[in-house]
Design a protein around this motif. Structure first.
Motif, PDB file in Angstrom:
ATOM      1  N   ARG A 239       0.838  -1.200   0.000  1.00  0.00           N
ATOM      2  CA  ARG A 239       0.000   0.000   0.000  1.00  0.00           C
ATOM      3  C   ARG A 239       0.876   1.255   0.000  1.00  0.00           C
ATOM      4  O   ARG A 239       0.565   2.244  -0.662  1.00  0.00           O
ATOM      5  CB  ARG A 239      -0.923  -0.021   1.219  1.00  0.00           C
ATOM      6  CG  ARG A 239      -2.062   0.981   1.156  1.00  0.00           C
ATOM      7  CD  ARG A 239      -3.006   0.790   2.336  1.00  0.00           C
ATOM      8  NE  ARG A 239      -3.720  -0.464   2.256  1.00  0.00           N
ATOM      9  CZ  ARG A 239      -4.869  -0.629   1.628  1.00  0.00           C
ATOM     10  NH1 ARG A 239      -5.440   0.392   1.021  1.00  0.00           N
ATOM     11  NH2 ARG A 239      -5.460  -1.808   1.607  1.00  0.00           N
ATOM     12  N   HIS A 242       2.289   1.666  -3.554  1.00  0.00           N
ATOM     13  CA  HIS A 242       1.205   2.095  -4.440  1.00  0.00           C
ATOM     14  C   HIS A 242       0.901   3.580  -4.232  1.00  0.00           C
ATOM     15  O   HIS A 242       0.705   4.330  -5.197  1.00  0.00           O
ATOM     16  CB  HIS A 242      -0.066   1.282  -4.171  1.00  0.00           C
ATOM     17  CG  HIS A 242      -0.148   0.001  -4.934  1.00  0.00           C
ATOM     18  ND1 HIS A 242      -0.007  -0.066  -6.300  1.00  0.00           N
ATOM     19  CD2 HIS A 242      -0.385  -1.275  -4.515  1.00  0.00           C
ATOM     20  CE1 HIS A 242      -0.146  -1.319  -6.699  1.00  0.00           C
ATOM     21  NE2 HIS A 242      -0.377  -2.077  -5.636  1.00  0.00           N
ATOM     22  N   THR A 243       0.852   3.991  -2.989  1.00  0.00           N
ATOM     23  CA  THR A 243       0.556   5.398  -2.685  1.00  0.00           C
ATOM     24  C   THR A 243       1.608   6.310  -3.289  1.00  0.00           C
ATOM     25  O   THR A 243       1.292   7.344  -3.882  1.00  0.00           O
ATOM     26  CB  THR A 243       0.486   5.612  -1.165  1.00  0.00           C
ATOM     27  OG1 THR A 243      -0.549   4.780  -0.618  1.00  0.00           O
ATOM     28  CG2 THR A 243       0.181   7.067  -0.824  1.00  0.00           C
ATOM     29  N   LEU A 246       1.030   6.500  -7.054  1.00  0.00           N
ATOM     30  CA  LEU A 246      -0.145   7.321  -7.357  1.00  0.00           C
ATOM     31  C   LEU A 246       0.177   8.809  -7.222  1.00  0.00           C
ATOM     32  O   LEU A 246      -0.270   9.638  -8.023  1.00  0.00           O
ATOM     33  CB  LEU A 246      -1.297   6.945  -6.418  1.00  0.00           C
ATOM     34  CG  LEU A 246      -1.900   5.552  -6.645  1.00  0.00           C
ATOM     35  CD1 LEU A 246      -2.835   5.197  -5.494  1.00  0.00           C
ATOM     36  CD2 LEU A 246      -2.639   5.481  -7.971  1.00  0.00           C
ATOM     37  N   ILE A 269      -6.402   9.291  -2.965  1.00  0.00           N
ATOM     38  CA  ILE A 269      -5.132   8.601  -2.713  1.00  0.00           C
ATOM     39  C   ILE A 269      -4.929   8.404  -1.214  1.00  0.00           C
ATOM     40  O   ILE A 269      -4.495   7.336  -0.763  1.00  0.00           O
ATOM     41  CB  ILE A 269      -3.956   9.379  -3.334  1.00  0.00           C
ATOM     42  CG1 ILE A 269      -4.083   9.392  -4.864  1.00  0.00           C
ATOM     43  CG2 ILE A 269      -2.617   8.772  -2.917  1.00  0.00           C
ATOM     44  CD1 ILE A 269      -3.079  10.281  -5.570  1.00  0.00           C
ATOM     45  N   TYR A 272      -7.138   5.666   0.065  1.00  0.00           N
ATOM     46  CA  TYR A 272      -6.560   4.368  -0.289  1.00  0.00           C
ATOM     47  C   TYR A 272      -5.430   4.036   0.673  1.00  0.00           C
ATOM     48  O   TYR A 272      -5.348   2.917   1.198  1.00  0.00           O
ATOM     49  CB  TYR A 272      -6.039   4.361  -1.729  1.00  0.00           C
ATOM     50  CG  TYR A 272      -5.089   3.200  -1.952  1.00  0.00           C
ATOM     51  CD1 TYR A 272      -5.585   1.901  -2.009  1.00  0.00           C
ATOM     52  CD2 TYR A 272      -3.704   3.398  -2.019  1.00  0.00           C
ATOM     53  CE1 TYR A 272      -4.714   0.823  -2.153  1.00  0.00           C
ATOM     54  CE2 TYR A 272      -2.840   2.324  -2.162  1.00  0.00           C
ATOM     55  CZ  TYR A 272      -3.351   1.042  -2.229  1.00  0.00           C
ATOM     56  OH  TYR A 272      -2.496  -0.021  -2.349  1.00  0.00           O
ATOM     57  N   HIS A 273      -4.546   4.998   0.921  1.00  0.00           N
ATOM     58  CA  HIS A 273      -3.406   4.783   1.817  1.00  0.00           C
ATOM     59  C   HIS A 273      -3.870   4.370   3.208  1.00  0.00           C
ATOM     60  O   HIS A 273      -3.225   3.541   3.870  1.00  0.00           O
ATOM     61  CB  HIS A 273      -2.568   6.061   1.903  1.00  0.00           C
ATOM     62  CG  HIS A 273      -1.350   5.919   2.768  1.00  0.00           C
ATOM     63  ND1 HIS A 273      -0.307   5.095   2.446  1.00  0.00           N
ATOM     64  CD2 HIS A 273      -1.029   6.502   3.958  1.00  0.00           C
ATOM     65  CE1 HIS A 273       0.616   5.156   3.381  1.00  0.00           C
ATOM     66  NE2 HIS A 273       0.207   6.006   4.315  1.00  0.00           N
ATOM     67  N   ILE A 279      -7.676   0.347  -4.344  1.00  0.00           N
ATOM     68  CA  ILE A 279      -6.843   1.127  -5.257  1.00  0.00           C
ATOM     69  C   ILE A 279      -7.578   1.454  -6.552  1.00  0.00           C
ATOM     70  O   ILE A 279      -7.238   2.416  -7.251  1.00  0.00           O
ATOM     71  CB  ILE A 279      -5.531   0.376  -5.553  1.00  0.00           C
ATOM     72  CG1 ILE A 279      -4.505   1.319  -6.197  1.00  0.00           C
ATOM     73  CG2 ILE A 279      -5.790  -0.850  -6.427  1.00  0.00           C
ATOM     74  CD1 ILE A 279      -3.119   0.725  -6.305  1.00  0.00           C
ATOM     75  N   ARG A 314      -8.511  -5.679  -8.628  1.00  0.00           N
ATOM     76  CA  ARG A 314      -8.136  -4.482  -7.877  1.00  0.00           C
ATOM     77  C   ARG A 314      -9.251  -3.972  -6.970  1.00  0.00           C
ATOM     78  O   ARG A 314      -9.260  -2.826  -6.583  1.00  0.00           O
ATOM     79  CB  ARG A 314      -7.691  -3.377  -8.847  1.00  0.00           C
ATOM     80  CG  ARG A 314      -6.254  -3.575  -9.307  1.00  0.00           C
ATOM     81  CD  ARG A 314      -5.739  -2.441 -10.139  1.00  0.00           C
ATOM     82  NE  ARG A 314      -4.300  -2.360 -10.095  1.00  0.00           N
ATOM     83  CZ  ARG A 314      -3.561  -1.565 -10.847  1.00  0.00           C
ATOM     84  NH1 ARG A 314      -4.153  -0.768 -11.739  1.00  0.00           N
ATOM     85  NH2 ARG A 314      -2.252  -1.523 -10.724  1.00  0.00           N
TER      86      ARG A 314
END
Length: 317
Positions: A239, A242-243, A246, A269, A272-273, A279, A314
């Protein structure tokens, strides 16, 4: 069979497709494979035990360790198929170079990918340290081929990682079929920048200098690159990574988005984090902004669409 650039072919233990090839005459049909995956892939079923003529039903077999030697025998020792299985596996895997991945049946003395019980000779004592005879031959012949056990695909992170690797490996195979050049390899690396960063930014940064020193022998170098590329993708994306990716992509829109739009994307974002949404939500918004404010570099990033949306990979994290 030959490599198909249009449709990915996946090897699979035949019992997972409902074929009655188990030692008891049954199967281990996977509804996920039969219903969810079948529309996306062409399956190539293999059952090593049936292939060497054991039939079904039949005596069950197991891995048996005797010092440095490993045998495949029935529990009572009256049946030994070690040589037949080793010979079949060696010959068969050489015919599977067109595959884009493989799904194996767990715990099998022929197809188990890991933690298969190895019994000590002359006893019922065993430890989960073995690998099935066919599975071992497959992974040794094709060390970069995405391989998983069907049961592990119920873990959504493992599932997403596996199919990310399958589509990336297929993409590589298509490029290789057309002939690898320096230009193609650099373009390939560029398209995978953010996906690699999501899996391991540390190892991604090591690939840059490697490409900068690309030798004239591109064929040999390309195999070195592939080994590192697939190793990075095998690391599960986090995560946190990914953050970071993004936020990098978000930077491409800073001259175009209004204050409200910037805040909306930042909030997505952040949520999501924090684990408040999958995501897919910020990525959907990014794809929306790309349609409004096109960026060829970002549009070409595999990270935004590493596999078909219909696989629903996802939604979970």
């Amino acid at each position: 069979m030959v490599f198909n650039s249009e449709r990915i072919q996946i090897g699979i233990s035949a019992c997972l497709l409902g074929e009655k090839v188990r030692f008891d005459g049954g199967h281990k049909a996977s509804q996920y494979c039969k219903k969810e995956l079948k529309p996306h892939f062409d399956f190539v079923p293999v059952c090593p035990e049936m292939a060497i003529g054991m039939g079904a039903p039949r005596k069950s077999i197991r891995l048996i360790r005797d010092n440095e030697n490993l045998y495949v025998r029935s529990q009572d020792g009256s049946l030994d198929v070690t040589d037949k299985l080793v010979e079949f596996s060696s010959n068969k895997v050489k015919q599977l170079d067109f595959l884009g991945g493989y799904i194996l049946c767990a715990k099998s003395p022929t197809c188990g990918m890991e933690r298969v019980i190895e019994y000590q000779m002359g006893s019922n004592n065993g430890t989960k340290v073995g690998v099935g005879v066919f599975a071992r031959a497959l992974m040794e012949q094709y060390p970069h081929l995405p391989v998983e056990e069907e049961g592990r695909l119920h873990d959504l992170r493992i599932r997403e990682n596996f199919f990310t690797r399958i589509y990336a490996y297929h993409d590589w195979s298509c490029m290789q079929l057309s002939g690898v050049t320096k230009h193609k390899l650099i373009a390939f690396h560029s398209r995978y920048k953010y996906l690699l960063m999501a899996h391991s930014p540390k190892h991604y940064r090591l690939l840059g200098p490697l490409l900068a020193e690309m030798p004239e022998n591109i064929d040999l170098f390309s195999q070195t690159y592939l080994a590192k590329f697939m190793a990075i993708l095998k690391v599960k994306a986090t995560r946190k990574n990914h953050t970071s990716v993004l936020q990098h992509i978000q930077g491409y829109f800073k001259k175009h988005l209004t204050k409200a739009q910037k805040k909306e994307l930042s909030d997505m974002i952040l949520k999501y984090h924090q684990g408040l949404q999958p995501i897919l939500v910020p990525i959907t918004l990014i794809n929306h902004y790309l349609r409004e404010y096109p960026s060829e570099y970002i549009e070409n990033q595999v990270y935004l669409n590493p596999h078909p949306e219909s696989l629903k990979l996802r939604y979970a994290f």
